[in-house]
Design a protein around this motif. Structure first.
Motif, mmCIF file in Angstrom:
data_model
loop_
_atom_site.group_PDB
_atom_site.id
_atom_site.type_symbol
_atom_site.label_atom_id
_atom_site.label_comp_id
_atom_site.label_asym_id
_atom_site.label_seq_id
_atom_site.Cartn_x
_atom_site.Cartn_y
_atom_site.Cartn_z
ATOM 1 N N THR A 25 -1.900 8.560 2.353
ATOM 2 C CA THR A 25 -1.587 7.584 1.310
ATOM 3 C C THR A 25 -2.332 6.277 1.544
ATOM 4 O OG1 THR A 25 0.620 8.565 1.081
ATOM 5 C CG2 THR A 25 0.286 6.378 0.130
ATOM 6 N N LEU A 26 -2.395 5.847 2.788
ATOM 7 C CA LEU A 26 -3.056 4.594 3.130
ATOM 8 C C LEU A 26 -4.551 4.649 2.809
ATOM 9 C CD1 LEU A 26 -2.903 1.808 4.436
ATOM 10 C CD2 LEU A 26 -3.058 2.915 6.675
ATOM 11 N N VAL A 27 -5.227 5.706 3.238
ATOM 12 C CA VAL A 27 -6.664 5.821 2.965
ATOM 13 C C VAL A 27 -6.908 5.985 1.470
ATOM 14 C CG1 VAL A 27 -8.761 7.148 3.423
ATOM 15 C CG2 VAL A 27 -7.095 6.790 5.248
ATOM 16 N N HIS A 28 -6.056 6.749 0.802
ATOM 17 C CA HIS A 28 -6.170 6.960 -0.644
ATOM 18 C C HIS A 28 -6.121 5.623 -1.387
ATOM 19 C CE1 HIS A 28 -5.301 9.394 -4.375
ATOM 20 N NE2 HIS A 28 -4.746 8.245 -4.740
ATOM 21 N N GLU A 29 -5.157 4.768 -1.034
ATOM 22 C CA GLU A 29 -5.028 3.483 -1.723
ATOM 23 C C GLU A 29 -6.179 2.541 -1.369
ATOM 24 O OE1 GLU A 29 -3.040 3.195 -4.094
ATOM 25 O OE2 GLU A 29 -1.899 5.007 -3.670
ATOM 26 N N ILE A 30 -6.656 2.589 -0.136
ATOM 27 C CA ILE A 30 -7.832 1.784 0.216
ATOM 28 C C ILE A 30 -9.040 2.268 -0.580
ATOM 29 C CG2 ILE A 30 -9.470 1.284 2.082
ATOM 30 C CD1 ILE A 30 -7.090 1.103 3.980
ATOM 31 N N GLY A 31 -9.124 3.581 -0.806
ATOM 32 C CA GLY A 31 -10.184 4.097 -1.671
ATOM 33 C C GLY A 31 -10.136 3.462 -3.047
#
Length: 610
Positions: free
Chosen positions: A269-275
């Motif tokens: 979720t964290l990497v997805h939102e940073i994307g």
């Protein structure tokens, strides 16, 4: 011979003290992939350039030192400025692959700048992390130092982004106040402002803010795992803040806390939102629903979540990497172009086909899908400043069942709505936030339709839309069917010329970003002072007119606001529900020409409280 090393280079133009950065990427085996760069003054970004893929050539003769040549496209102020400009890049010393000379035309003839390699990663990003102290604290290994490389720093490094993560101790929501279990959009905005307001001077140092919260309060609620803020440009630059909800359904189902599966879901979720903060769309929005990437939802993959996790290489896919490596500064840097506004065409939404990355073949044959999309206003004519709602409908025209995402609101990421104003200006409806939630799939029977009539289109993250009297043209696209994009026929609505009272009410809303945010969030307490001025000084100027839904909808919003507890971070005590006040507002709501959900919700609340 020595090849020019992959990585980031930097140098200065002596004549005007401008900084030039260069990025060179290579594929497996060392073959040249692409190059790009930026030019900065001491205070601002000036322009970007990116290689035109078909023109790039690298000398590989053993007797010649490293040399790359070809053409680049220039981007200035976020827009494509010039294409086909020649460049050369050579090693300054064939025994040292960290020093190069770049020659290109920046607009006033060729210039040559000496550049030195600053590191192997092409980009850098600072991530500031805050959280609420009532929540479990993620282990440090989620952010950095996991032995297996399953951490944020490693994930971004695989995308050639050097990340620095600053995790601050989780803290109380507000002094003397209990922490709410769920946070509304208004409360999230309030918390962002109180704890970590993003900078407005965006330069080479990129930064995003991460907030760990409990659950989202709003549409989707527990199914929303994360949200990337995309707020009003006049209030703060876009794409600099995001939230991860640790008590969302997907994360909470992974037990124990800080176990392998829990860390995996939080990290994803964290990497997805940073994307998203780096302006990446969902892969399924770009016809890559099968792609094993951070930007798809594992639970919605056609192969199933288990197969996704077994095959996932914890990486972005090829088109996303091309964007992350070489997109122009304004397309990618947090605080620059608004979300989904991209000019470079590495991904959908751009305008320069010379830079376009190869797309994945759709997983199904689009010709086998027989479906239509329709978009229309709830009524053909609107009073100036009246809330405008749109209805979207998908109809299965075939004799077979049709599988699709039940996600007909633009904030879900599957729908795009283009609006042409009476003056001929084109704009795309942009919700103030991109919610990342599990979009439920559904099966549509032959000759049946599914519709949603609650799309508030009066204003978006860019401000008021229907602010000029005249005829507006609407057209929508829907990407909720794997491999297929549906496009609607145009529809139209007309906005009437205003009376003085109508204009005063409309302007009082459009000139106040906080007030527009309160209406969008359906929480007047987000901007209580502005709301009271609107109701007490302006709204009563409007006559009671059954053809104008302004009063009814604002009373409905007021009722919803007073039905729930609201706890802004800057206020020690939360606003308590005032059901008497809420019911008084509800009894004056006339739901005609408003979405069906307004009528249904009013009926439920009034019946429940009798």
């Amino acid at each position: 011979m020595a090849l020019i090393a992959e990585g980031r280079y930097e140098g200065r133009l002596a004549e005007n003290d401008r900084t030039v950065t260069l990025r060179v990427s290579r594929r497996e085996g060392g073959r040249l992939d692409n190059l790009s760069g930026d030019v900065f003054s001491t205070t601002a970004h000036i322009l970007s350039f990116a290689g035109d893929l078909a023109s790039l050539a690298e000398v590989t003769d053993a007797d010649v030192s490293g040399r790359i040549s070809g053409r680049v496209s220039f981007f200035s102020e976020g827009a494509l400025a010039r294409t086909g400009s020649r460049f050369t890049l050579v090693l300054s010393d064939e025994t040292d692959d960290s020093a190069v000379g770049l020659t290109l035309n920046l607009g006033a003839g060729d210039v040559t700048v000496a550049l030195s390699r600053t590191g192997p990663e092409l980009r850098s990003l600072r991530v500031d992390v805050d959280g609420l102290d009532s929540l479990p604290t993620p282990q440090a290994r989620i952010f950095e130092g996991d032995p297996a490389g399953k951490d944020l720093v490693s994930a971004l490094k695989r995308a050639s982004i050097a990340a620095t993560v600053n995790v601050r101790p989780f803290q109380p929501y507000a002094a003397g106040a209990s922490t709410p279990e769920r946070l509304s959009m208004g409360e999230l905005h309030s918390l962002m402002d109180a704890w970590s307001r993003p900078p407005t001077d965006i330069g080479q140092a990129w930064r995003v803010h991460v907030l760990f919260a409990g659950q989202y309060s709003g549409r989707g609620e527990a199914d929303v795992s994360g949200v990337m803020y995309d707020v009003e440009p006049h209030r703060r630059p876009s794409r600099q803040g995001l939230a991860v909800f640790l008590n969302s359904t997907a994360i909470k189902a992974c037990t124990p806390v800080n176990g392998d599966n829990w860390r995996r879901e939080v990290l994803f979720t964290l990497v997805h939102e940073i994307g998203h903060a780096l302006n990446l769309p969902h892969a399924f929005e770009d016809n890559r629903a099968q792609s094993l990437t951070w930007m798809n939802y594992p639970r919605d993959m056609p192969i199933g979540a288990a197969a996704f996790w077994n095959s996932f290489g914890e990486s972005f896919d090829t088109p996303e990497l091309a964007f992350l490596h070489h997109a122009p500064f304004s397309d990618i840097a947090p605080g620059q172009n608004d979300y989904a506004q991209r000019r470079s065409s590495f991904l959908s939404g751009g305008s320069n086909p010379m830079l376009k990355a190869k797309k994945t073949t759709p997983t199904i044959d689009p010709t086998t899908v027989k479906a239509t999309l329709a978009v229309a206003p709830l009524k053909a004519t609107y009073v100036f400043g009246e809330p405008v709602f749109l209805k979207l409908a998908v109809t299965n025209e075939s004799r077979r069942k049709l599988s699709l995402a039940k996600a007909l609101d633009p904030s879900d990421g599957f729908v795009s709505i283009r609006i042409e104003t009476p003056l001929g200006k084109q704009r795309t409806l942009r919700p103030p936030a991109a919610l990342c939630q599990r979009a439920p799939s559904m099966t549509l029977a032959p000759r049946k339709s599914v519709a949603f009539d609650g799309i508030l289109a009066s204003f978006d993250a860019d401000g008021a839309i229907f602010d000029t009297p005249g005829r507006y043209r609407l057209q929508a696209t829907f990407k909720g069917i794997d491999g297929v994009t549906l496009t609607s026929q145009p529809s139209f609505l007309r906005v009437l010329h205003p009376t003085r009272a109508e204009e005063l009410v409309a302007i009082s809303i459009w000139d106040d970003n906080a007030l527009m945010r309160a209406i969008y969030c359906r929480q007047p307490l987000v901007a209580l002072d502005s709301w009271q001025r609107l109701v007490e000084e302006k709204l009563r100027l409007l006559p009671d007119d059954g053809a104008n839904t302004t009063k009814s909808y604002l009373r409905y919003v007021a009722a919803l606001g007073w039905m729930e507890r609201f706890a802004p971070a800057a206020r020690a005590a939360a606003y308590r529900p005032n059901r008497r006040k809420a019911l008084a507002h509800l009894r004056t709501v006339e739901p005609r020409d408003l979405p069906q959900g307004v009528s249904r919700r009013c009926g439920e609340l009034l019946t429940k409280k009798r």
